[in-house]
Every structure is written in structure tokens, then in C-alpha cells.
Design an enzyme around this catalytic site. Structure first.
Site, PDB file in Angstrom:
ATOM      1  CD  GLU A 299      10.278  13.149  10.848  1.00  0.00           C
ATOM      2  OE1 GLU A 299       9.197  12.629  11.187  1.00  0.00           O
ATOM      3  OE2 GLU A 299      11.095  12.598  10.093  1.00  0.00           O
TER       4      GLU A 299
ATOM      5  CB  CYS B 244      13.314   9.731   7.630  1.00  0.00           C
ATOM      6  SG  CYS B 244      14.161   8.732   6.429  1.00  0.00           S
TER       7      CYS B 244
ATOM      8  CD  GLU C 257      14.093   1.488   8.484  1.00  0.00           C
ATOM      9  OE1 GLU C 257      14.470   2.600   8.923  1.00  0.00           O
ATOM     10  OE2 GLU C 257      14.867   0.530   8.340  1.00  0.00           O
TER      11      GLU C 257
ATOM     12  CE  LYS D  95      -1.713   2.872   2.702  1.00  0.00           C
ATOM     13  NZ  LYS D  95      -1.582   4.039   1.813  1.00  0.00           N
TER      14      LYS D  95
END
Ligand code: NAD
Length: 482
Positions: free
Chosen positions: A383, A289, A255, A182
Site C-alpha cells: 500500500e 485506504c 478495517e 483512542k
């Protein structure tokens, strides 16, 4: 300079990839181009029922084709992606808003990922167990073989719509695990294009299926389906850890995000540090990331570094990602841009100073450098996932390490110093999955073990490591009488 085209290739698949091939059911998902906000494509939308069909078809591929056949598919796919790399780069650029030069880099890395996965398929092997080492094992020969864990449910994010799909699908093929993917709802096109190439390279229909859809729809159904034995997830920490909690008995490989720190010592090559960090802090508008987010500089060098860094950042070209000259393009959507702008405002309210950027121009947030960040600001503690890098001075090595570690995340960190002893000490003391010395921590080669500690995840990707997670050891013991 020629006219820039913002149109997709007419051969771009837009259907669901079901076991029988690409199909176009009734409902669709509008994929918008992040730069213009205009609709780019209408893609078939998958729902929970499609997940069930695909997982069952995947189960029929167990046991999988032989390892050398799987390797050959991956090798042929690598050749095809290389040959068509410009088409892949254009699709990435259009759907993710990633500047075209960076999108070309991602397409090239996808070739590496496929190639290394093919190597892993060819050398997939267990190990001999030293039975003679104990009285209990005497007279026995034992070894392990590596068996696929079963059907992999793969869920990927928007920011590397091709190579992060490859990092799940290619190891799954190498490991012998059929896979239902997906992709992110914002960026399903690169995934569909890669799937078409894998079919052309000889992957049996139904071994890989691709279901563009929403997290709460097809994503949740994939996670909860009893037939998926491993969920391989790359995305944001709340979603990833939520999946881990929802499926405590399933293998879940995560992750997740980071708040990437860099320590720059006064003895470092400041020009090189400024140049490398300016380039990498704003790649894909900071939507990586491991995008550089916090830079801590030893106080005597702080002013000199900040001046050089800001000058480099001001040189970055902001604009249309399809334009060859562009370094920094849009964020994935308006909501993301407004969030990042609000975080910059919060940092300023708490005492940070905008050195450059900090404003939206022609719909794009200018690359932003902040001076004087502190750990309580969102731009440091969370983040950012946007074109914002915060800087602050430090006085002692202990303070530098404490500042870098003051984060719930631990994916990669960077250090710049001329002293090898200091670099090695920091590499040991920084609580991250990887520490990069005298290079930006945004660096990644696709064969390296890549993954984080703390809130950043619980696994390592890179074909060799992902194949290990996607296979389990089967022990064989043979009695040798006499
Ligand atoms: P996201 O978490 O919003 O979405 C990621 C994927 O999860 C999408 O496909 C989404 O549809 C799906 N999803 C959402 N809710 C779900 C649910 N309840 N169940 C199942 N699936 C669900 O992340 P994003 O915005 O696409 O990507 C950005 C994030 O990804 C950042 O945090 C970034 O750091 C992280 N990331 C990590 C790595 C890494 O390798 N560590 C690489 C790239 C991006």
C-alpha cells in the site's frame, strides 16, 4: 482573496475526555500541522491507567439508555455537526493536512454517518425463528432480540480523523455499546470536537470517553483490557492483524489497507476514466485506504489513456491545504514522504518510468504517475498511501483480472468498460469487498457495506453492518402448550 488562517478555534477541546468531562493531566502530546511541521496544539496524553478508569465507567452504562433516546442523541449530533461543519472542516484540514474542500466533504459525510446510525438505533430488531418448520420445534415460538456486545474499544487512523471516528462511535451508540476511543496520535482534535458535540447532544457522561495517546501505550492497554468486549480497529494491516493475534478470544473487527486496482477496457470512456482517476488517486495526497494505486489499461487504449491521465494529474494544484484552490497537500509527516519517495525510486530502479511528478517541491511530493509498473515493485505489491499511481497495459481479460488480484489485499477495486457483461464478470472475479463500475474505486457512501477480504480485514462498516457486529442475537423460546 482573504488571508488564510492556520489557527485552531479557541474553543477546541484539548483534554482527555474522561467520565467526568474534559481533563488536562500533566503529560501532553504535541500535534503538528503536516503542512508547516509546526506545533498546532498540545493535547493531553492518555496512558494505561486512564484506559482502566474509562472502561470501568463505560461498563456502568450497561444496560444502555433506551434505543429511541440513543437515536435522538445521534440525530441532534447530526444537526450540530452540520451547523458547525466549517469548524470541523478547518480542524481536519489543520491536523491532517487534508485540503479544505476535501475536509468539508468529510464533515458532510460525518453527518450522513450519524444520521444512518440513528436510523439503525430506531430499527434495531431481531428475527422470528421458524420453529414450526421441524418436529423438534413444534409447539414453540422463538425469536431473537439484539443485545449489545458490551464495551467497545475503538482505535482509529489519522487519514479520516472525523468520519472514521464517527463510523465507530455512532454505531456503538446505536447498538447500545458504551465506547472508549483512542484516536490516532497525529490527529486527536477532530475526535475530541465530535465527542464534545455528542455530549452536548445529550450522550450521558462516561458512555463515550476519548483517550489521545500512542498505539503502544493507551492503544495496547485498550486492546488488552478484559473489559473491552469488541475491538473495532481501523488502521494499517500489520497493527490490525497483530491485535487479532494478541487477543484470539476477543471480537476484533478490522478495517485495514489496500493496493487499489482499476481495470480500464479499450471500450471505456477514456476521458471520464482519466478525469475520475486523476482526481481520486491524489485526494488527501493518496492517503485513503481506497486511493487508486494501480491502473491496468487494455493495450490498444494504453497510450491514449496515459496521455490524458497525466495531463489531468499535471493540472492538480499542489500546496497549502488551507488554500481553497489546493487539490493535493502534504503527507502526514516527513517520514511518510521519505518512504514514498524511496518507493518511487525503487520502482524506477526496477524499470518503471516517471511520466509526471516524482520529485519533492517546497516540501511536498508532486503527484506522481508511473508507467510500466510490475507486481514485484513496492508501489504495486504494497500500500503506497501517497500521491503515486502506477499504470501498465494488459492484453487479455484473464491477465487483467490476474494483475488486479495479484495483491495481498482486497478492499475495493474499479473497472471502466462500456460492456455490462464484462463489468459483471469482473465484479465476480475480482477478489475484493467491493467492485465499482465506471466510477473510481475511491468512492464510498457511508451507508454502504465497506470492508475487505484477504489482508484488508474481516468485517464491514457502514452503520447497519457495524451495528450488527456490535450486537449479538439473544434467543428467546416460549413453550406454547397445546
Ligand atoms: P496505524 O496502524 O499506524 O495506526 C492506526 C491506529 O492504531 C492509531 O490510533 C495508532 O495509535 C493505533 N496503534 C498503533 N499500534 C497499536 C498497537 N500496538 N495496539 C493498539 N493500537 C495501536 O495506521 P495509520 O497510519 O493511522 O492509518 C493508515 C492505515 O489505515 C492505512 O493502512 C490505511 O489503509 C488504513 N485505513 C483503513 C481504512 C478502512 O476502512 N479499511 C480506512 C482508513 C485507513
Amino acid at each position: 482573496m482573504g488571508v488564510i488562517s492556520h489557527h485552531l478555534d479557541p474553543t477546541q477541546p484539548t483534554g482527555l475526555l474522561l467520565p467526568g468531562g474534559f481533563a488536562q493531566p500533566n503529560e501532553d502530546l504535541v500535534v503538528a500541522a503536516p503542512y508547516s511541521g509546526e506545533p498546532l496544539a498540545r493535547v493531553a496524553l492518555a496512558g494505561p491507567g486512564d484506559v482502566d478508569v474509562c472502561v470501568r465507567a463505560a461498563e456502568a452504562h450497561l444496560p444502555p439508555p433506551l434505543a429511541d433516546e440513543r437515536a435522538a442523541v445521534l440525530e441532534r449530533a447530526a444537526v450540530l455537526v452540520r451547523e458547525r461543519s466549517e469548524a470541523f472542516a478547518r480542524t481536519i484540514c489543520l491536523e491532517a493536512g487534508k485540503p479544505i474542500a476535501q475536509a468539508r466533504g468529510e464533515a458532510a459525510r460525518c453527518v450522513d454517518t450519524l444520521t444512518f446510525a440513528a436510523v439503525e438505533a430506531r430499527r434495531l430488531a431481531g428475527e422470528v425463528v421458524p420453529m414450526a418448520g421441524s418436529a423438534a420445534g413444534r409447539g414453540k415460538l422463538a425469536f431473537t432480540i439484539r443485545e449489545p456486545v458490551g464495551v467497545v474499544g475503538a482505535i482509529s487512523p489519522f487519514n479520516f480523523p472525523l468520519n472514521l471516528v464517527a463510523h465507530k462511535v455512532a454505531p456503538a451508540i446505536a447498538a447500545g455499546c458504551p465506547v472508549v476511543l483512542k484516536p490516532a496520535e497525529q490527529t486527536p482534535l477532530s475526535a475530541l470536537l465530535l465527542a464534545a458535540v455528542l455530549l452536548e447532544a445529550g450522550l450521558p457522561p462516561g458512555y463515550l470517553t476519548v483517550l489521545p495517546g500512542y498505539g503502544e501505550g493507551a492503544g495496547r492497554a485498550l486492546v488488552d483490557h478484559p473489559g473491552t468486549r469488541l475491538i473495532s480497529f481501523t488502521g494499517s494491516p500489520p497493527v490490525g492483524w497483530g491485535i487479532r493475534e494478541r487477543q484470539p478470544r476477543k471480537a476484533v473487527a478490522l478495517e485495514l489497507g489496500n493496493s487499489t486496482p482499476v481495470i480500464v477496457a479499450a471500450d471505456a470512456d477514456l476521458d471520464r476514466a482519466a478525469a475520475r482517476l486523476a482526481a481520486s488517486g491524489f485526494t488527501h495526497a493518496g492517503q485513503s485506504c481506497i486511493s487508486v494505486q494501480r491502473v491496468y489499461v487494455e493495450r490498444p487504449a494504453y497510450a491514449a489513456f496515459l496521455e490524458r491521465f497525466a495531463a489531468r494529474v499535471e493540472d492538480l494544484v499542489v500546496g497549502d491545504p488551507m488554500d481553497e484552490r489546493t487539490d493535493v497537500g502534504p503527507l502526514i509527516d516527513e517520514e511518510a514522504r521519505e518512504r514514498v519517495v524511496a518507493w518511487v525510486g525503487e520502482a524506477v530502479d526496477r524499470g518503471a518510468r516517471v511520466v509526471t511528478g516524482g520529485r519533492v517541491q517546497d516540501g511536498l511530493l508532486r503527484p506522481t504517475v508511473l508507467d510500466g509498473i510490475t507486481s514485484d515493485m513496492k508501489v504495486a505489491g504494497h500500500e503506497v498511501f501517497g500521491p503515486v499511481v502506477g499504470c501498465a497495459p494488459y492484453d487479455t481479460e484473464d491477465e487483467a483480472v490476474a494483475l488486479a488480484n495479484a495483491s495481498p489485499y482486497g478492499l475495493q477495486a474499479g473497472v471502466f468498460t462500456a460492456r455490462v457483461d464484462r463489468a459483471l464478470t469482473w465484479a465476480r472475479r475480482l477478489q475484493f469487498g467491493g467492485v465499482v463500475v465506471n466510477e473510481t474505486p475511491t468512492f464510498r457512501a457511508d451507508q454502504q457495506p465497506y470492508g475487505g477480504v484477504k489482508g484488508s480485514g474481516n468485517t464491514r462498516e457502514g452503520p447497519a453492518y457495524a451495528v450488527r457486529a456490535m450486537t449479538e442475537p439473544r434467543l428467546v423460546i416460549i413453550d406454547l402448550p397445546g
